[in-house]
Design an enzyme around this catalytic site. Structure first.
Site, PDB file in Angstrom:
ATOM      1  N   LYS A  41       0.831  -1.210   0.000  1.00 53.27           N
ATOM      2  CA  LYS A  41       0.000   0.000   0.000  1.00 53.27           C
ATOM      3  C   LYS A  41       0.864   1.258   0.000  1.00 53.27           C
ATOM      4  O   LYS A  41       0.664   2.171  -0.802  1.00 53.27           O
ATOM      5  CB  LYS A  41      -0.938  -0.024   1.203  1.00 53.27           C
ATOM      6  CG  LYS A  41      -2.029   1.043   1.172  1.00 53.27           C
ATOM      7  CD  LYS A  41      -3.037   0.793   2.276  1.00 53.27           C
ATOM      8  CE  LYS A  41      -4.242   1.713   2.155  1.00 53.27           C
ATOM      9  NZ  LYS A  41      -5.258   1.440   3.198  1.00 53.27           N
TER      10      LYS A  41
ATOM     11  N   GLU B 238       9.326  -6.073   4.648  1.00 54.69           N
ATOM     12  CA  GLU B 238       9.443  -7.437   4.129  1.00 54.69           C
ATOM     13  C   GLU B 238       9.222  -7.463   2.619  1.00 54.69           C
ATOM     14  O   GLU B 238       9.956  -8.123   1.873  1.00 54.69           O
ATOM     15  CB  GLU B 238       8.433  -8.355   4.821  1.00 54.69           C
ATOM     16  CG  GLU B 238       8.614  -8.470   6.333  1.00 54.69           C
ATOM     17  CD  GLU B 238       7.842  -7.419   7.114  1.00 54.69           C
ATOM     18  OE1 GLU B 238       7.672  -7.603   8.328  1.00 54.69           O
ATOM     19  OE2 GLU B 238       7.426  -6.398   6.516  1.00 54.69           O
TER      20      GLU B 238
ATOM     21  N   GLY C 204      -5.939  -3.432   4.505  1.00 52.89           N
ATOM     22  CA  GLY C 204      -5.119  -4.489   3.912  1.00 52.89           C
ATOM     23  C   GLY C 204      -5.759  -5.854   3.950  1.00 52.89           C
ATOM     24  O   GLY C 204      -5.746  -6.592   2.957  1.00 52.89           O
ATOM     25  N   ARG C 205      -6.351  -6.220   5.067  1.00 54.17           N
ATOM     26  CA  ARG C 205      -6.917  -7.559   5.199  1.00 54.17           C
ATOM     27  C   ARG C 205      -8.290  -7.682   4.525  1.00 54.17           C
ATOM     28  O   ARG C 205      -8.895  -8.750   4.547  1.00 54.17           O
ATOM     29  CB  ARG C 205      -7.012  -7.953   6.674  1.00 54.17           C
ATOM     30  CG  ARG C 205      -7.781  -6.982   7.554  1.00 54.17           C
ATOM     31  CD  ARG C 205      -7.540  -7.305   9.027  1.00 54.17           C
ATOM     32  NE  ARG C 205      -8.134  -6.331   9.925  1.00 54.17           N
ATOM     33  CZ  ARG C 205      -7.571  -5.173  10.264  1.00 54.17           C
ATOM     34  NH1 ARG C 205      -6.412  -4.830   9.730  1.00 54.17           N
ATOM     35  NH2 ARG C 205      -8.150  -4.350  11.130  1.00 54.17           N
TER      36      ARG C 205
ATOM     37  N   GLU D 203      -6.652  -9.759  13.562  1.00 53.72           N
ATOM     38  CA  GLU D 203      -6.118  -8.412  13.408  1.00 53.72           C
ATOM     39  C   GLU D 203      -7.229  -7.374  13.532  1.00 53.72           C
ATOM     40  O   GLU D 203      -6.979  -6.236  13.904  1.00 53.72           O
ATOM     41  CB  GLU D 203      -5.406  -8.264  12.061  1.00 53.72           C
ATOM     42  CG  GLU D 203      -4.506  -7.029  11.989  1.00 53.72           C
ATOM     43  CD  GLU D 203      -3.581  -7.044  10.799  1.00 53.72           C
ATOM     44  OE1 GLU D 203      -2.387  -7.360  10.973  1.00 53.72           O
ATOM     45  OE2 GLU D 203      -4.057  -6.749   9.677  1.00 53.72           O
TER      46      GLU D 203
ATOM     47  N   HIS E  16      -6.975 -36.493  11.681  1.00 52.65           N
ATOM     48  CA  HIS E  16      -5.831 -37.324  12.036  1.00 52.65           C
ATOM     49  C   HIS E  16      -4.754 -36.519  12.758  1.00 52.65           C
ATOM     50  O   HIS E  16      -3.604 -36.960  12.838  1.00 52.65           O
ATOM     51  CB  HIS E  16      -5.262 -37.985  10.779  1.00 52.65           C
ATOM     52  CG  HIS E  16      -6.219 -38.929  10.131  1.00 52.65           C
ATOM     53  ND1 HIS E  16      -6.261 -40.276  10.440  1.00 52.65           N
ATOM     54  CD2 HIS E  16      -7.204 -38.725   9.223  1.00 52.65           C
ATOM     55  CE1 HIS E  16      -7.214 -40.859   9.723  1.00 52.65           C
ATOM     56  NE2 HIS E  16      -7.805 -39.939   8.978  1.00 52.65           N
TER      57      HIS E  16
ATOM     58  N   LYS F 204       7.270  -3.201  14.747  1.00 50.26           N
ATOM     59  CA  LYS F 204       7.964  -2.637  13.583  1.00 50.26           C
ATOM     60  C   LYS F 204       9.072  -1.687  14.011  1.00 50.26           C
ATOM     61  O   LYS F 204      10.178  -1.701  13.456  1.00 50.26           O
ATOM     62  CB  LYS F 204       6.966  -1.897  12.691  1.00 50.26           C
ATOM     63  CG  LYS F 204       5.985  -2.796  11.947  1.00 50.26           C
ATOM     64  CD  LYS F 204       5.046  -1.957  11.091  1.00 50.26           C
ATOM     65  CE  LYS F 204       4.071  -2.824  10.323  1.00 50.26           C
ATOM     66  NZ  LYS F 204       3.135  -2.006   9.495  1.00 50.26           N
TER      67      LYS F 204
END
Length: 563
Positions: A216, A222, A279-280, A365, A396, A524
């Site tokens: 954005k 990262e 963002g999400r 979040e 399992h 951050k």
């Protein structure tokens, strides 16, 4: 001396409101009721506690609820103003109060033709223009018209992003893989661990690879680290190329044109979105470009239409018949009154294998907050831990805990009736497991049933009695069953929008701002401080003894490796 924890003097009043107190009293009366008894008392329970929406069914009958429970939960939703806040969100009000932003991911999938305003400006022309730009670009890549520096078409697309810029399009591509282009593969790089991008690049050729850098602000550490590594790999591996050739192999999804241009990406190849897109919640925007290239714009639009249909359902259906509202209030019932700490999402569809990871971010979040909208301390549990995996694999792995553990873990079981596989026997086994697990969690197995089963198996009485305590299932474990006729792009859109609105409703009831995420900021800042010290070998900042000791250990180990 610094206090261990800052406790705000002001407390949120939610737990002292009439609707909350009424639910507390009701909980005391019904908390030990077993669902088996509820089903025995009401043969029509499934019919009364299930809803169909298009080709989707929500069965919430296997919950520890009565008509009174639901009435009181809906009273709580009304007391919280869910309907008013819902209308404010859809109208473009700046309900993200800490950042002064509108919350309008719903505008990205608005297929009605109606205008939506932010600061007196209709945003729909911008949305439509960006969708058309995505259509034109994706058509060029998919048809082979988009040519790389060597005159060859693109065969591999690498999406570089993190958080919503990775999880959203990644999940969509996996879910809609049956609709994918035959000659284009899509890859996702998010982890700043160099092993991730190294592994990816080992299988790619510069002349046929397109990178989408999704950030954005175009400053995400990262993402930019991985993007610069990809850029270096391209320049070194492509032979005699220039900076101009970067424009043929790198595009951006961002709001920061200056930074995009400095990276070397042509602003014409920059796809935009807006600060009212979290963002999400951004997979519906140009962040979904990788999805569009993979499955085609027509399928992407169909996904938007499915989400828009769920938006309309959420806006118009009464609370008592509203899928997102029902799911949200059931979650509050268990989280705030039964003290359930987590909820599991269990898709019985391989295509939905990334859905639990996607919902982990979307939910935790959004509602992982301990302070309400007015800055008061929340004195009640908020956002639950969301986790899960493919249902069959989970059986399992962790279903033992679901069936016989000491924790109450409400679950969402998700299945598709019509599989994209041609192996009908596989589909029948999958569906049988889906149905059996929800029944087993609800019914359990009492001591008499267990003894009879052992007797029928011919096991001697004294041996059987030793096993009995270990084979009893209490049952009474709540679950929702969400069944889709077929996992089409439209159905996926509706499913995802349903969960988005569920998260919204819970945030409103808890009086949270579900659309900021200040909790990630401190990490951050400290990361940048420590990175400076790690790379320089010098100490610039104060740390606790543990962090200081770990930092020194990292630095010493790096020096030994270099020696």
């Amino acid at each position: 001396m610094r206090p261990v924890r800052v406790i705000l003097n002001a407390k949120s009043p939610l737990i002292n409101t009439p609707a909350w107190l009424a639910l507390q009293d009701h909980f005391k009366r019904v908390k030990n009721t077993h669902m088996v008894d509820l089903f025995d008392e009401d043969p029509q329970r499934f019919d009364r506690y299930s809803i169909e929406f298009n080709d989707m069914l929500l069965d919430y009958s296997k919950n520890r609820i009565t008509d009174e429970t639901l009435k009181l939960l809906f009273d709580l939703a009304k007391q919280a103003g869910v309907e008013e806040w819902r209308d404010r969100m859809f109208s473009g009000d700046k309900i993200n109060n800490t950042e002064g932003r509108a919350v309008l991911h719903t505008a990205l999938r608005n297929r009605s033709g109606k205008p939506i305003f932010v600061d007196d400006e209709n945003v729909m022309p911008q949305v439509e223009a960006e969708l058309e730009k995505m259509r034109v670009f994706s058509r060029k890549v998919r048809s082979g018209q988009w040519i790389g520096y060597a005159g060859l078409p693109i065969t591999n697309v690498v999406n570089i992003g993190i958080g919503g810029s990775d999880l959203g399009p990644n999940m969509v591509c996996r879910a809609l893989a049956p609709y994918a282009h035959n000659n284009i593969r899509v890859h996702f790089v998010s982890n700043v661990d160099g092993a991730h991008i190294d592994h990816m690049l080992n299988y790619l050729r510069p002349e046929t690879t397109l990178f989408i850098v999704a950030s954005k602000t175009f400053t995400t550490q990262e993402t930019l680290t991985n993007a610069n590594t990809a850029k270096q790999w391209f320049l070194e591996g492509a032979g005699r190329v220039t900076e101009d050739d970067i424009a043929k192999h790198f595009v951006a999804v961002s709001t920061n044109e200056t930074a995009v241009k400095e990276f070397g990406i042509d602003p014409e190849n920059m796809f935009r979105f807006w600060d009212w897109v979290g963002g999400r919640y951004s997979l519906w925007s140009s962040v979904g470009l990788a999805s569009v290239i993979y499955v085609g714009m027509d399928n992407f639009i169909e996904m938007l239409e499915g989400a828009h249909e769920m938006d309309n359902h959420f806006q118009t259906a009464p609370l008592e018949k509203n899928m997102p509202v029902i799911l949200a209030m059931l979650g509050i019932w268990y989280g705030n009154f039964f003290n359930a700490e987590s909820s599991a999402v269990l898709p019985y569809d391989h295509s939905l294998r990334m859905l639990p990871a996607y919902l982990e971010q979307a939910d935790m979040e959004s509602n992982g907050k301990s302070v309400d909208r007015e800055g008061r301390q929340a004195t009640y549990s908020t956002g639950k831990i969301i986790w899960g995996a493919e249902g069959i694999n989970g059986q399992h792995a962790f279903y033992q805990l679901l069936h016989q553990g000491t924790r109450l873990i409400p679950t969402d079981f998700i299945a598709s009736v019509q599989s994209n596989s041609e192996h009908q026997n596989h589909s029948d086994i999958l569906a049988s497991n889906f149905l059996a697990q929800t029944e087993a969690l609800m019914k359990g197995r009492d001591i008499e049933e267990t003894r009879q089963q052992l007797k029928d198996a011919g096991i001697e009485l004294h041996k059987a009695e030793k096993r009995v305590p270990h084979m009893i299932f209490e049952g009474n474990q709540p679950s929702n069953s969400i069944v889709i006729k077929k996992l089409t792009p439209r159905a996926l859109g509706s499913l995802l929008a349903m969960y988005e609105h569920k998260i919204f409703v819970q945030g409103i009831v808890w009086n949270l701002n579900s659309y900021d995420q200040w909790g990630v900021e401190l990490g951050k800042k400290l990361t940048n401080n420590i990175l400076e010290e790690l790379e320089s070998g010098k100490d610039f900042h104060e740390h606790d003894s543990s962090t200081k000791g770990l930092l020194d250990w990292f630095r010493k180990s790096c020096l030994k490796e270099e020696d």
